[in-house]
Structure formats: structure tokens, C-alpha cells
Write a protein that holds these residues in place. Structure first.
Motif, PDB file in Angstrom:
ATOM      1  N   MET A   1       0.605  -0.821   0.266  1.00 48.11           N
ATOM      2  CA  MET A   1       0.264  -0.284  -0.011  1.00 48.11           C
ATOM      3  C   MET A   1       0.738   0.944   0.135  1.00 48.11           C
ATOM      4  SD  MET A   1      -3.083   0.532   2.893  1.00 48.11           S
ATOM      5  CE  MET A   1      -3.130   2.265   3.203  1.00 48.11           C
ATOM      6  N   ALA A   2       0.630   2.127  -0.654  1.00 58.24           N
ATOM      7  CA  ALA A   2       1.557   2.610  -0.631  1.00 58.24           C
ATOM      8  C   ALA A   2       1.064   4.711  -0.152  1.00 58.24           C
ATOM      9  CB  ALA A   2       1.315   3.878  -1.962  1.00 58.24           C
ATOM     10  N   LEU A   3       1.582   5.568   0.300  1.00 53.31           N
ATOM     11  CA  LEU A   3       1.567   6.162   1.939  1.00 53.31           C
ATOM     12  C   LEU A   3       1.465   7.393   0.226  1.00 53.31           C
ATOM     13  CD1 LEU A   3       4.164   5.805   4.188  1.00 53.31           C
ATOM     14  CD2 LEU A   3       2.100   5.157   4.097  1.00 53.31           C
ATOM     15  N   PHE A   4       0.186   8.505   0.630  1.00 55.19           N
ATOM     16  CA  PHE A   4      -0.073   9.569   0.195  1.00 55.19           C
ATOM     17  C   PHE A   4       0.361  10.901   1.186  1.00 55.19           C
ATOM     18  CE2 PHE A   4      -2.428  13.220  -0.268  1.00 55.19           C
ATOM     19  CZ  PHE A   4      -2.507  13.424  -0.913  1.00 55.19           C
ATOM     20  N   HIS A   5       1.354  11.287  -0.176  1.00 52.61           N
ATOM     21  CA  HIS A   5       2.450  12.661   0.839  1.00 52.61           C
ATOM     22  C   HIS A   5       1.903  13.630  -0.056  1.00 52.61           C
ATOM     23  CE1 HIS A   5       4.791  10.344   3.428  1.00 52.61           C
ATOM     24  NE2 HIS A   5       5.548   9.446   2.116  1.00 52.61           N
ATOM     25  N   PRO A   6       0.658  14.295   0.351  1.00 52.96           N
ATOM     26  CA  PRO A   6       0.606  15.817  -0.204  1.00 52.96           C
ATOM     27  C   PRO A   6       1.702  16.783  -0.107  1.00 52.96           C
ATOM     28  CG  PRO A   6      -0.345  16.232   1.899  1.00 52.96           C
ATOM     29  CD  PRO A   6       0.626  14.546   1.986  1.00 52.96           C
ATOM     30  N   VAL A   7       0.957  17.671  -1.018  1.00 55.89           N
ATOM     31  CA  VAL A   7       2.488  18.319  -1.918  1.00 55.89           C
ATOM     32  C   VAL A   7       2.029  19.802  -0.825  1.00 55.89           C
ATOM     33  CG1 VAL A   7       2.849  19.558  -3.325  1.00 55.89           C
ATOM     34  CG2 VAL A   7       1.909  18.127  -4.472  1.00 55.89           C
ATOM     35  N   PRO A   8       3.395  20.537  -0.885  1.00 55.82           N
ATOM     36  CA  PRO A   8       3.550  20.910   0.673  1.00 55.82           C
ATOM     37  C   PRO A   8       2.741  23.130  -0.657  1.00 55.82           C
ATOM     38  CG  PRO A   8       5.324  20.809   0.175  1.00 55.82           C
ATOM     39  CD  PRO A   8       4.481  19.783  -1.195  1.00 55.82           C
ATOM     40  N   SER A   9       2.262  23.370   0.775  1.00 57.10           N
ATOM     41  CA  SER A   9       0.833  24.361   0.350  1.00 57.10           C
ATOM     42  C   SER A   9       2.712  25.563  -0.305  1.00 57.10           C
ATOM     43  CB  SER A   9       0.204  25.230   1.118  1.00 57.10           C
ATOM     44  OG  SER A   9       1.344  25.000   2.080  1.00 57.10           O
ATOM     45  N   VAL A  10       3.510  25.386  -0.193  1.00 59.17           N
ATOM     46  CA  VAL A  10       4.671  26.861  -0.418  1.00 59.17           C
ATOM     47  C   VAL A  10       5.594  25.662  -0.845  1.00 59.17           C
ATOM     48  CG1 VAL A  10       6.383  28.504  -0.014  1.00 59.17           C
ATOM     49  CG2 VAL A  10       4.110  28.323   1.305  1.00 59.17           C
ATOM     50  N   ASP A  11       5.774  25.630  -2.067  1.00 61.11           N
ATOM     51  CA  ASP A  11       6.446  24.866  -3.317  1.00 61.11           C
ATOM     52  C   ASP A  11       7.026  25.909  -3.829  1.00 61.11           C
ATOM     53  OD1 ASP A  11       7.944  22.869  -4.424  1.00 61.11           O
ATOM     54  OD2 ASP A  11       6.665  21.868  -5.266  1.00 61.11           O
ATOM     55  N   VAL A  12       8.659  26.080  -3.411  1.00 66.28           N
ATOM     56  CA  VAL A  12       9.658  26.897  -4.153  1.00 66.28           C
ATOM     57  C   VAL A  12      10.454  26.424  -4.710  1.00 66.28           C
ATOM     58  CG1 VAL A  12      10.621  29.671  -3.856  1.00 66.28           C
ATOM     59  CG2 VAL A  12       8.587  29.470  -2.802  1.00 66.28           C
ATOM     60  N   VAL A  13      10.955  26.766  -5.569  1.00 71.47           N
ATOM     61  CA  VAL A  13      12.211  26.272  -6.212  1.00 71.47           C
ATOM     62  C   VAL A  13      12.603  27.269  -7.579  1.00 71.47           C
ATOM     63  CG1 VAL A  13      12.980  25.046  -8.356  1.00 71.47           C
ATOM     64  CG2 VAL A  13      11.101  23.575  -6.669  1.00 71.47           C
ATOM     65  N   ASP A  14      14.304  27.939  -7.483  1.00 71.76           N
ATOM     66  CA  ASP A  14      14.817  28.467  -7.650  1.00 71.76           C
ATOM     67  C   ASP A  14      16.423  27.765  -7.968  1.00 71.76           C
ATOM     68  OD1 ASP A  14      14.417  31.478  -8.609  1.00 71.76           O
ATOM     69  OD2 ASP A  14      16.538  31.491  -7.352  1.00 71.76           O
ATOM     70  N   GLU A  15      16.968  29.005  -8.834  1.00 70.70           N
ATOM     71  CA  GLU A  15      18.159  28.469  -9.624  1.00 70.70           C
ATOM     72  C   GLU A  15      18.517  30.219 -10.064  1.00 70.70           C
ATOM     73  OE1 GLU A  15      17.897  25.874 -12.690  1.00 70.70           O
ATOM     74  OE2 GLU A  15      18.030  24.050 -11.316  1.00 70.70           O
ATOM     75  N   THR A  16      20.309  30.724  -9.528  1.00 68.68           N
ATOM     76  CA  THR A  16      20.652  31.639  -9.738  1.00 68.68           C
ATOM     77  C   THR A  16      22.141  31.153 -10.187  1.00 68.68           C
ATOM     78  OG1 THR A  16      19.838  32.966  -8.292  1.00 68.68           O
ATOM     79  CG2 THR A  16      21.315  33.855  -9.366  1.00 68.68           C
ATOM     80  N   PHE A  17      22.494  31.493 -11.242  1.00 69.82           N
ATOM     81  CA  PHE A  17      23.873  31.420 -11.710  1.00 69.82           C
ATOM     82  C   PHE A  17      25.106  32.474 -11.303  1.00 69.82           C
ATOM     83  CE2 PHE A  17      28.148  31.908 -14.285  1.00 69.82           C
ATOM     84  CZ  PHE A  17      28.762  30.450 -13.780  1.00 69.82           C
ATOM     85  N   ILE A  18      26.268  32.252 -10.270  1.00 68.75           N
ATOM     86  CA  ILE A  18      26.958  32.933  -9.565  1.00 68.75           C
ATOM     87  C   ILE A  18      28.166  32.419 -10.154  1.00 68.75           C
ATOM     88  CG2 ILE A  18      27.860  33.820  -7.829  1.00 68.75           C
ATOM     89  CD1 ILE A  18      25.167  32.848  -6.291  1.00 68.75           C
ATOM     90  N   ALA A  19      28.804  33.708 -10.885  1.00 67.37           N
ATOM     91  CA  ALA A  19      30.423  33.282 -11.266  1.00 67.37           C
ATOM     92  C   ALA A  19      31.463  33.132 -10.365  1.00 67.37           C
ATOM     93  CB  ALA A  19      30.549  34.006 -12.505  1.00 67.37           C
ATOM     94  N   VAL A  20      31.591  31.875  -9.347  1.00 66.98           N
ATOM     95  CA  VAL A  20      32.403  32.164  -8.624  1.00 66.98           C
ATOM     96  C   VAL A  20      32.780  30.632  -8.389  1.00 66.98           C
ATOM     97  CG1 VAL A  20      32.445  34.593  -6.985  1.00 66.98           C
ATOM     98  CG2 VAL A  20      31.267  33.198  -6.339  1.00 66.98           C
TER      99      VAL A  20
END
Length: 132
Positions: A1-20
Motif C-alpha cells: 500500500m502506497a502512502l499519500f504525501h500531500p504536496v506542501p502549500s509553499v513549494d518554491v524552486v529557484d536557480e541562480t548562476f553565480i560566477a564564483v
């Protein structure tokens, strides 16, 4: 039986390239005192310190969940990946959740671009970063 994991209400993904190198970006997140500067309303507890590859935290305070800063060496710099997966405590109305998601998205980009400006300071565009 698979467990249900609800999606969090605040789901933020970000990416930034830093030349260091990743070590320079990791140093910005290493001192626990800096976390309060980046996320003043969150209580963070490290559950995985990955060195120059970043940190993973459990999150408390204004949100409850997990957060990660993953630092990936790419070309002549670092790709800063940011993940926040959390919920607002209680049962907030959908409108408040939407505002919080947008606020956290903007804050993530502000952190990434702020580090980019600080860590790349003085480097002309198109010029490789100085090696340590």
C-alpha cells in the motif's frame, strides 16, 4: 500500500548562476547567523551539511517543512539551487497561501541575486572569475 504525501502549500524552486567557485557560495550560508539574515521568520535546523554542495534544513516558525540550498559546480561558477517545501501553520485561506508563495519566490530570487552581486563584485561581465 502506497502512502499519500500531500504536496506542501509553499513549494518554491529557484536557480541562480553565480560566477564564483562553490566554496565561495557555501561560505555565505555556512555561519548559522547568516540564516537569520536570509530567512528572519524561519527557525532552521540542519539535517544534512553537504559542505561545498550546500545544506538541508528542517524549517519551523512562520512555515513548517524543509529547505535546501544545493550548490552545483557549473562551467566557471556555481549554480545555486534553492528548494523550499513547507506549509503555513494551521489552516490558512487559499488567498493567504498564494500571497505567501509569491513572497517566498521573490525572496528566493532576492537572495540569489544579492549573493551574485556581492560575490561577483568588481568582475566585469564576460570575464572569468578570479581563482582562489
Amino acid at each position: 500500500m502506497a502512502l499519500f504525501h500531500p504536496v506542501p502549500s509553499v513549494d518554491v524552486v529557484d536557480e541562480t548562476f553565480i560566477a564564483v567557485p562553490p566554496a565561495a557560495v557555501a561560505a555565505a550560508f555556512a555561519p548559522p547567523g547568516s540564516w537569520r539574515d536570509f530567512w528572519p521568520d524561519l527557525t532552521l535546523d540542519v539535517y544534512a551539511d553537504r559542505g561545498i554542495q550546500g545544506l538541508r534544513w528542517t524549517v519551523g516558525g512562520a512555515l513548517v517543512g524543509t529547505m535546501e540550498v544545493w550548490l552545483e559546480a557549473v562551467l566557471d561558477g556555481t549554480l545555486l539551487h534553492y528548494f523550499l517545501r513547507a506549509d503555513l501553520p494551521g489552516d490558512p485561506p487559499a488567498r493567504r497561501v498564494r500571497r505567501e508563495v509569491r513572497r517566498r519566490q521573490l525572496a528566493a530570487k532576492e537572495i540569489g541575486l544579492g549573493l551574485k552581486m556581492a560575490l561577483e563584485a568588481g568582475r566585469p561581465p564576460g570575464v572569468a572569475p578570479a581563482l582562489p
